[in-house]
Write a protein that holds these residues in place. Sequence first.
Motif, PDB file in Angstrom:
ATOM      1  N   PRO A 126       0.812  -1.232   0.000  1.00  0.00           N
ATOM      2  CA  PRO A 126       0.000   0.000   0.000  1.00  0.00           C
ATOM      3  C   PRO A 126       0.842   1.277   0.000  1.00  0.00           C
ATOM      4  O   PRO A 126       0.485   2.251  -0.679  1.00  0.00           O
ATOM      5  CB  PRO A 126      -0.824  -0.129   1.291  1.00  0.00           C
ATOM      6  CG  PRO A 126      -0.935  -1.591   1.520  1.00  0.00           C
ATOM      7  CD  PRO A 126       0.366  -2.163   1.057  1.00  0.00           C
ATOM      8  N   PHE A 127       1.933   1.317   0.748  1.00  0.00           N
ATOM      9  CA  PHE A 127       2.812   2.489   0.721  1.00  0.00           C
ATOM     10  C   PHE A 127       3.389   2.704  -0.673  1.00  0.00           C
ATOM     11  O   PHE A 127       3.461   3.835  -1.180  1.00  0.00           O
ATOM     12  CB  PHE A 127       3.956   2.321   1.734  1.00  0.00           C
ATOM     13  CG  PHE A 127       3.539   2.466   3.169  1.00  0.00           C
ATOM     14  CD1 PHE A 127       2.379   3.135   3.521  1.00  0.00           C
ATOM     15  CD2 PHE A 127       4.317   1.935   4.182  1.00  0.00           C
ATOM     16  CE1 PHE A 127       1.994   3.278   4.846  1.00  0.00           C
ATOM     17  CE2 PHE A 127       3.947   2.068   5.517  1.00  0.00           C
ATOM     18  CZ  PHE A 127       2.777   2.735   5.844  1.00  0.00           C
ATOM     19  N   ARG A 128       3.813   1.627  -1.292  1.00  0.00           N
ATOM     20  CA  ARG A 128       4.399   1.731  -2.637  1.00  0.00           C
ATOM     21  C   ARG A 128       3.360   2.208  -3.638  1.00  0.00           C
ATOM     22  O   ARG A 128       3.647   3.052  -4.500  1.00  0.00           O
ATOM     23  CB  ARG A 128       4.953   0.367  -3.060  1.00  0.00           C
ATOM     24  CG  ARG A 128       5.731   0.385  -4.371  1.00  0.00           C
ATOM     25  CD  ARG A 128       6.095  -1.014  -4.793  1.00  0.00           C
ATOM     26  NE  ARG A 128       4.896  -1.848  -4.942  1.00  0.00           N
ATOM     27  CZ  ARG A 128       4.927  -3.143  -5.229  1.00  0.00           C
ATOM     28  NH1 ARG A 128       6.074  -3.769  -5.346  1.00  0.00           N
ATOM     29  NH2 ARG A 128       3.808  -3.828  -5.362  1.00  0.00           N
ATOM     30  N   ASP A 129       2.129   1.685  -3.518  1.00  0.00           N
ATOM     31  CA  ASP A 129       1.078   2.068  -4.473  1.00  0.00           C
ATOM     32  C   ASP A 129       0.661   3.527  -4.305  1.00  0.00           C
ATOM     33  O   ASP A 129       0.419   4.232  -5.291  1.00  0.00           O
ATOM     34  CB  ASP A 129      -0.146   1.159  -4.299  1.00  0.00           C
ATOM     35  CG  ASP A 129       0.159  -0.297  -4.682  1.00  0.00           C
ATOM     36  OD1 ASP A 129       1.141  -0.509  -5.429  1.00  0.00           O
ATOM     37  OD2 ASP A 129      -0.587  -1.188  -4.231  1.00  0.00           O
ATOM     38  N   GLU A 130       0.560   4.004  -3.046  1.00  0.00           N
ATOM     39  CA  GLU A 130       0.078   5.361  -2.816  1.00  0.00           C
ATOM     40  C   GLU A 130       1.157   6.417  -3.015  1.00  0.00           C
ATOM     41  O   GLU A 130       0.900   7.471  -3.614  1.00  0.00           O
ATOM     42  CB  GLU A 130      -0.502   5.491  -1.406  1.00  0.00           C
ATOM     43  CG  GLU A 130      -1.008   6.900  -1.091  1.00  0.00           C
ATOM     44  CD  GLU A 130      -1.780   6.969   0.212  1.00  0.00           C
ATOM     45  OE1 GLU A 130      -1.905   8.078   0.767  1.00  0.00           O
ATOM     46  OE2 GLU A 130      -2.277   5.915   0.681  1.00  0.00           O
ATOM     47  N   PHE A 131       2.360   6.141  -2.523  1.00  0.00           N
ATOM     48  CA  PHE A 131       3.402   7.168  -2.543  1.00  0.00           C
ATOM     49  C   PHE A 131       4.470   6.939  -3.612  1.00  0.00           C
ATOM     50  O   PHE A 131       5.288   7.820  -3.860  1.00  0.00           O
ATOM     51  CB  PHE A 131       4.085   7.249  -1.172  1.00  0.00           C
ATOM     52  CG  PHE A 131       3.155   7.609  -0.045  1.00  0.00           C
ATOM     53  CD1 PHE A 131       2.686   8.905   0.106  1.00  0.00           C
ATOM     54  CD2 PHE A 131       2.739   6.647   0.875  1.00  0.00           C
ATOM     55  CE1 PHE A 131       1.827   9.245   1.150  1.00  0.00           C
ATOM     56  CE2 PHE A 131       1.893   6.973   1.914  1.00  0.00           C
ATOM     57  CZ  PHE A 131       1.427   8.273   2.050  1.00  0.00           C
TER      58      PHE A 131
ATOM     59  N   THR B   5       3.357  12.544   4.346  1.00  0.00           N
ATOM     60  CA  THR B   5       3.336  12.748   2.885  1.00  0.00           C
ATOM     61  C   THR B   5       4.699  12.468   2.258  1.00  0.00           C
ATOM     62  O   THR B   5       4.812  12.471   1.041  1.00  0.00           O
ATOM     63  CB  THR B   5       2.937  14.196   2.550  1.00  0.00           C
ATOM     64  OG1 THR B   5       3.836  15.102   3.213  1.00  0.00           O
ATOM     65  CG2 THR B   5       1.511  14.486   3.015  1.00  0.00           C
TER      66      THR B   5
ATOM     67  N   GLY C 126      -7.850   0.508   3.470  1.00  0.00           N
ATOM     68  CA  GLY C 126      -6.603   1.261   3.377  1.00  0.00           C
ATOM     69  C   GLY C 126      -5.765   1.129   4.640  1.00  0.00           C
ATOM     70  O   GLY C 126      -6.207   0.591   5.663  1.00  0.00           O
ATOM     71  N   TRP C 127      -4.543   1.641   4.582  1.00  0.00           N
ATOM     72  CA  TRP C 127      -3.609   1.456   5.684  1.00  0.00           C
ATOM     73  C   TRP C 127      -3.849   2.411   6.855  1.00  0.00           C
ATOM     74  O   TRP C 127      -3.420   2.140   7.973  1.00  0.00           O
ATOM     75  CB  TRP C 127      -2.178   1.603   5.185  1.00  0.00           C
ATOM     76  CG  TRP C 127      -1.862   2.947   4.578  1.00  0.00           C
ATOM     77  CD1 TRP C 127      -1.971   3.308   3.277  1.00  0.00           C
ATOM     78  CD2 TRP C 127      -1.382   4.099   5.279  1.00  0.00           C
ATOM     79  NE1 TRP C 127      -1.600   4.620   3.102  1.00  0.00           N
ATOM     80  CE2 TRP C 127      -1.227   5.122   4.317  1.00  0.00           C
ATOM     81  CE3 TRP C 127      -1.075   4.368   6.606  1.00  0.00           C
ATOM     82  CZ2 TRP C 127      -0.775   6.399   4.662  1.00  0.00           C
ATOM     83  CZ3 TRP C 127      -0.624   5.643   6.947  1.00  0.00           C
ATOM     84  CH2 TRP C 127      -0.472   6.632   5.976  1.00  0.00           C
ATOM     85  N   ARG C 128      -4.531   3.519   6.637  1.00  0.00           N
ATOM     86  CA  ARG C 128      -4.710   4.490   7.712  1.00  0.00           C
ATOM     87  C   ARG C 128      -5.561   3.951   8.871  1.00  0.00           C
ATOM     88  O   ARG C 128      -5.216   4.158  10.042  1.00  0.00           O
ATOM     89  CB  ARG C 128      -5.306   5.782   7.153  1.00  0.00           C
ATOM     90  CG  ARG C 128      -4.283   6.597   6.356  1.00  0.00           C
ATOM     91  CD  ARG C 128      -4.878   7.876   5.781  1.00  0.00           C
ATOM     92  NE  ARG C 128      -3.856   8.672   5.099  1.00  0.00           N
ATOM     93  CZ  ARG C 128      -3.445   8.459   3.866  1.00  0.00           C
ATOM     94  NH1 ARG C 128      -3.993   7.467   3.152  1.00  0.00           N
ATOM     95  NH2 ARG C 128      -2.500   9.212   3.339  1.00  0.00           N
TER      96      ARG C 128
END
Length: 456
Positions: free
Chosen positions: A72-77, A133, A200-202
Amino acid sequence: MGHGRILSQCGCPATGGPGSRCRRIVVVTQTVSAPRRQIPRIHRAWWVAVVAFVALVGAAGFRATPSVMIDPFRDEFGWSHGTISFAISVNIMLYGLTSPFAAALMERFGMRRVVAAALTLVAVGSGLTVFMTASWQLVLCWGLLVGLGTGSMALAFVATVTDRWFVARRGLVSGILTAGTATGQLVFLPLLAVLVSDHGWRPASLLVAGVALAAVPLVWFLLRDRPEDVGLRPYGADPAAPLEPRPVATGAGRRAITALTSAARTKAFWLLAGTFAICGASTNGLVGTHFVPAAHDHGMPVTTAAGLLAVIGIFDLVGTIASGWLTDRFDPRLLLGVYYALRGVSLMVLPLLLAGEVHPPMLFFIVFYGLDWVATVPPTIALCREHFGASGPIVFGWVLASHQIGAALVAFGAGLTRDAYGSYDMAWIAAGALCAMAAAMSLAIRRGTRRPPGVR
C-alpha cells in the motif's frame, strides 16, 4: 504473638519471721494468637506475568504491522521496496538498541513507568503516520517513535520480569512471555491485513494507536516492579529467606554501559550476540518483514500470506513454551544448536515452496518454522543468566540489540535484493547458510558457573 501479664501478691503467712508476709509475685501469662496472614492461592508473580504478556503481545503486533503495508505504501506514494524497508530497518534496529537501556531504566524508575511510557510513545508514532506525505516522515513515525516504544517492551523486559519475580519455573515463564510476540502476530496480522485491503492502511495505523493507549491503564494499575514492594518473595524462593528491599539503582545509562563493557571481555557474550544476530536476521528481518510481499510476488493474496504468518505465530506459541520447558531440563547450548540447524534447512527449501496457492508442503514449512521461530530466546536468556548473574537481564538487552541489528540489516538488504533481482531467492538461501553458522557457534559456548538447578 501478643502477651498479657496479670500480677498478684500472695497473702499467705511467710516462713521468714513473725508478722511478715510472703512477697512472691504470681505471674499469669496470657497468650493471644495473632491472626494468620492469608496466603493467596495464586502467587502475584503470575498476575505480573499476565500483564507483561499483554504488553508483549501489543509490542509484537505493533512491530508486525509494516509487513502488510509495504505494497500500500508503494502504491500510494510510489516509494521503492528499499525505501520502505529502510524505515522498517530503523524500527527494528531501535527496538534492539533501546532494549539494554530500557532494562537499566526499569532498574531506576520501575517496569510500570517505563512500559506505560513506551505504550504512549507507540500510540503517538502510529497515530501521526496517517498525516505523512514524505518517506522521511515514515522513518520518523514508524521507524523512530514506534521503534523506541516497542524497544522499551523488548525481550529484555522478559528477562527482567523472570529475574525479579521468579526463582522456580524461570525457563517456562520465559517461554510463555516470549511467545507473546507470536500471539501479537496472531491477533493483529489477519485483522490488519483485512483492514488494509478493504479500507486502506490508515485505519490500521489508528487501530494500533488505540490498542496501545488502551493497554496503558492495565499496565499502570496491575504491574508491580518487585515482589518485595508488596511484601512477597519471588515465586519459588526460600520461604525462610528474609525480605530485603533492594536499594534504588541510579545512573541507568551508566549501568547499561558498564554491563556491556564487562560482558564484552568474555567469549560467551560475542558468541551469544553473534548467534542472536543471525536469529534476528532469519526471523524479524527476513520472514517477518518480507514473507508477505514475497508470497504476493508469486500470486498469493496479501490476506492469505498474512494469515500464514499468523499461523507461524500460533505454532511459535507452542514451540517457545516447549523450549522454555526444555531449557529448565537440558543444556541450552545443545538446544540452540538444534534450533538453528533446523531453521537453516527450512529457509533454503522455502524458495521452492512459494506459489499462488497454499499447498501441503507450504503448510509443513509454516508449522515447522513456527515451532522454531523464537524458541531460541529461553536458552539464550538462561545462558546470559549463567554467565553474567545479576547483570543477566541487561546483558541480554545488549544481546537482543545484536538480534535487531542483524534483523535491520537483512530487512534492508532483502528489500534491495528484491529491487535488484526481482526475487527474494538469494535472501532465503543466504539466511539459511547463516543459520548453519549460528548452530556451530552455539555449540562453542562454554557452560557458565551459575548453572540453574535441575539442568543437565
